[in-house]
Scaffold this motif. Structure first.
Motif, PDB file in Angstrom:
ATOM      1  N   LEU A   1       0.553   7.242 -24.869  1.00 22.37           N
ATOM      2  CA  LEU A   1       1.879   7.936 -24.975  1.00 22.37           C
ATOM      3  C   LEU A   1       1.833   8.354 -26.314  1.00 22.37           C
ATOM      4  N   VAL A   2       0.746   8.358 -27.166  1.00 28.20           N
ATOM      5  CA  VAL A   2       0.650   9.446 -28.601  1.00 28.20           C
ATOM      6  C   VAL A   2      -0.052  10.530 -28.027  1.00 28.20           C
TER       7      VAL A   2
ATOM      8  N   THR B   1       2.076  13.983 -27.398  1.00 28.57           N
ATOM      9  CA  THR B   1       1.514  15.395 -27.820  1.00 28.57           C
ATOM     10  C   THR B   1       0.426  16.789 -27.366  1.00 28.57           C
ATOM     11  N   LEU B   2      -0.107  16.034 -26.420  1.00 34.26           N
ATOM     12  CA  LEU B   2       0.047  17.388 -25.342  1.00 34.26           C
ATOM     13  C   LEU B   2       1.590  18.188 -24.988  1.00 34.26           C
ATOM     14  N   ALA B   3       2.043  16.861 -24.876  1.00 36.79           N
ATOM     15  CA  ALA B   3       3.687  17.811 -24.345  1.00 36.79           C
ATOM     16  C   ALA B   3       4.407  19.020 -25.533  1.00 36.79           C
ATOM     17  N   MET B   4       4.203  18.103 -26.931  1.00 34.47           N
ATOM     18  CA  MET B   4       4.987  19.332 -27.827  1.00 34.47           C
ATOM     19  C   MET B   4       3.713  19.761 -28.255  1.00 34.47           C
ATOM     20  N   MET B   5       2.637  19.933 -28.605  1.00 33.10           N
ATOM     21  CA  MET B   5       1.478  20.929 -28.909  1.00 33.10           C
ATOM     22  C   MET B   5       0.257  22.238 -27.987  1.00 33.10           C
ATOM     23  N   GLY B   6       0.113  21.491 -26.295  1.00 36.39           N
ATOM     24  CA  GLY B   6      -0.514  22.048 -26.119  1.00 36.39           C
ATOM     25  C   GLY B   6      -2.045  20.746 -25.692  1.00 36.39           C
TER      26      GLY B   6
ATOM     27  N   ILE C   1      -7.774  16.980 -29.311  1.00 31.19           N
ATOM     28  CA  ILE C   1      -8.507  16.463 -31.182  1.00 31.19           C
ATOM     29  C   ILE C   1      -8.638  15.238 -31.330  1.00 31.19           C
ATOM     30  N   VAL C   2      -6.527  15.214 -30.927  1.00 30.92           N
ATOM     31  CA  VAL C   2      -5.780  14.275 -31.488  1.00 30.92           C
ATOM     32  C   VAL C   2      -6.184  12.984 -30.778  1.00 30.92           C
ATOM     33  N   GLY C   3      -6.519  13.102 -29.699  1.00 29.70           N
ATOM     34  CA  GLY C   3      -6.950  11.933 -28.648  1.00 29.70           C
ATOM     35  C   GLY C   3      -8.691  11.428 -29.111  1.00 29.70           C
ATOM     36  N   ILE C   4      -8.887  12.672 -29.755  1.00 27.80           N
ATOM     37  CA  ILE C   4     -10.680  12.043 -30.349  1.00 27.80           C
ATOM     38  C   ILE C   4     -10.621  11.744 -32.063  1.00 27.80           C
ATOM     39  N   ALA C   5      -9.320  11.613 -32.539  1.00 29.54           N
ATOM     40  CA  ALA C   5      -9.365  11.152 -34.109  1.00 29.54           C
ATOM     41  C   ALA C   5      -8.895   9.428 -33.557  1.00 29.54           C
ATOM     42  N   LEU C   6      -8.365   9.376 -32.470  1.00 29.63           N
ATOM     43  CA  LEU C   6      -7.109   7.897 -32.399  1.00 29.63           C
ATOM     44  C   LEU C   6      -8.289   7.029 -32.447  1.00 29.63           C
ATOM     45  N   PRO C   7      -9.325   6.781 -31.248  1.00 29.27           N
ATOM     46  CA  PRO C   7     -10.293   6.254 -30.984  1.00 29.27           C
ATOM     47  C   PRO C   7     -11.621   6.143 -32.277  1.00 29.27           C
ATOM     48  N   LEU C   8     -11.727   7.043 -32.694  1.00 33.77           N
ATOM     49  CA  LEU C   8     -12.347   6.980 -34.343  1.00 33.77           C
ATOM     50  C   LEU C   8     -12.253   6.862 -35.256  1.00 33.77           C
ATOM     51  N   SER C   9     -10.298   6.679 -35.210  1.00 33.72           N
ATOM     52  CA  SER C   9      -9.908   5.829 -36.569  1.00 33.72           C
ATOM     53  C   SER C   9      -9.979   4.541 -36.373  1.00 33.72           C
ATOM     54  N   LEU C  10     -10.227   3.790 -35.538  1.00 27.68           N
ATOM     55  CA  LEU C  10     -10.042   2.511 -34.419  1.00 27.68           C
ATOM     56  C   LEU C  10     -11.439   2.157 -34.768  1.00 27.68           C
TER      57      LEU C  10
ATOM     58  N   ASP D   1      -0.325  11.278 -37.621  1.00 27.95           N
ATOM     59  CA  ASP D   1       0.108  12.272 -38.524  1.00 27.95           C
ATOM     60  C   ASP D   1      -0.951  13.576 -39.111  1.00 27.95           C
ATOM     61  N   THR D   2      -1.674  12.731 -40.001  1.00 30.53           N
ATOM     62  CA  THR D   2      -2.463  13.880 -40.761  1.00 30.53           C
ATOM     63  C   THR D   2      -3.194  14.337 -39.543  1.00 30.53           C
TER      64      THR D   2
END
Length: 338
Positions: A116-117, A121-126, A132-141, A172-173
């Protein structure tokens, strides 16, 4: 007599003295000796309507119940083969199914939240920002998992719940940094300049936001007693997640953003062909929403005290309603058991 009464025969041959002349009789002469239970029974186990011996087995806290049950089942089968006729070994209560279902549900919720995240992000920012956000998510986890290993925090339903809570916070960051880098690149600056300007401009605000989130969850992480042992990992995991996300946002995320944006710019069509302004590239654009936001923002800046009053109204109403809420130690949890 200590250690001598180890059988019914020895107990039957126990001498009993009576009378003044020192006469002795055996216990078997004056009493009937047999094995049995003391009546009335202080405790009694009934299974399937028959007397039974109930045995409770508890797994160590650092061991997964489903794995233990898989290893214990062959041992139980071996014991069943050695039992006499009329004696059976039955499992009356097994939490393996509940634990397995619970863990699977939490993992599914974690994956669903991540999906969902990415979708929002895809719908709001392209798609570029979403990747990039999708990469940041698993890296953070992954960073959080490493920190959990160093701190000795196991992966259980409470720690996974903390990760689910942190999903919407830790990106968010990354979103703010991606948008800032894209803004500078669209102004025509170099990749290095875009990274430097973005990090210098956002480092302190993002750090402040991370610190406030950490302080907000610190009371949960520092809860004392049994309650802290139970829910403390929720606060700890959220703190670890937002901290790792901040580190990624000021180091790896700007570099990934510039590389992806420049790679896409080099693949764009010639200047005489209109650029692709579809939603999947730049996100959904809602003029009415943007105009409404600009109007509210303009009025708030013109009347700052009114803006502050409105922003405090809802929290104050919430605090006023708090004393009227029902209070309990833990929420109710229904299971298919009595």
């Amino acid at each position: 007599m200590s250690g001598e009464l180890d059988s019914l025969d020895r107990l039957a041959r126990t001498p009993i003295q009576f009378g003044d002349s020192g006469q002795v009789v055996l216990l078997s002469d004056i009493a009937e000796i047999e094995k049995g239970t003391r009546e009335p029974l202080s405790e009694m186990a009934i299974a399937h309507g028959q007397p039974a011996v109930a045995l409770g087995v508890f797994v160590q806290s650092n061991y997964r119940l489903d794995r233990w049950a898989t290893q214990a089942q062959p041992l139980l089968d071996d014991v069943r083969k050695e039992l006499s006729d009329g004696i059976s070994l039955d499992i009356l209560f097994d939490q393996t199914h509940y634990v397995t279902t619970r863990l699977s549900s939490l993992i599914f919720n974690l994956l669903l939240g991540a999906s969902l995240v990415f979708g929002v992000t895809l719908a709001m920012m392209g798609w570029q920002a979403a990747v990039i956000v999708g990469i940041a998510l698993p890296l953070s986890l992954l960073m959080v998992f490493g920190m959990m290993g160093l701190m000795g925090i196991p992966l259980h339903q409470i720690s996974i719940t903390g990760l689910i809570v942190a999903l919407g916070i830790l990106i968010d960051t990354a979103i703010v940094m991606v948008d800032e880098v894209r803004h500078h690149l669209r102004q025509g600056v170099t990749a290095e300049a875009a990274i430097n300007r973005s990090v210098r401009h956002l480092a302190i605000p993002l750090l402040s936001s991370t610190i406030t989130t950490v302080l907000a969850f610190m009371p949960i992480a520092l809860l004392p007693g049994s309650v802290g042992e139970f829910v403390g990992t929720i606060g700890i995991n959220v703190i670890l997640a937002v901290s790792c996300s901040f580190l990624l946002s000021i180091t790896i995320i700007p570099t990934l953003a510039t590389h992806l944006f420049f790679f896409w710019e080099h693949r764009r069509p010639p200047h005489d062909i209109p650029p692709d302004d579809s939603w999947w590239r730049n996100g959904v654009i809602l003029p009415w929403l943007a105009n409404g936001y600009n109007t509210v923002l303009t009025q708030t800046i013109r009347r700052p005290m009114l803006g502050v009053a409105l922003s405090l109204a809802i929290p104050i109403l919430g605090f006023l309603q708090a004393p009227f809420l029902d209070q309990q130690f833990f929420p109710a949890s229904d299971r298919d058991q009595l």
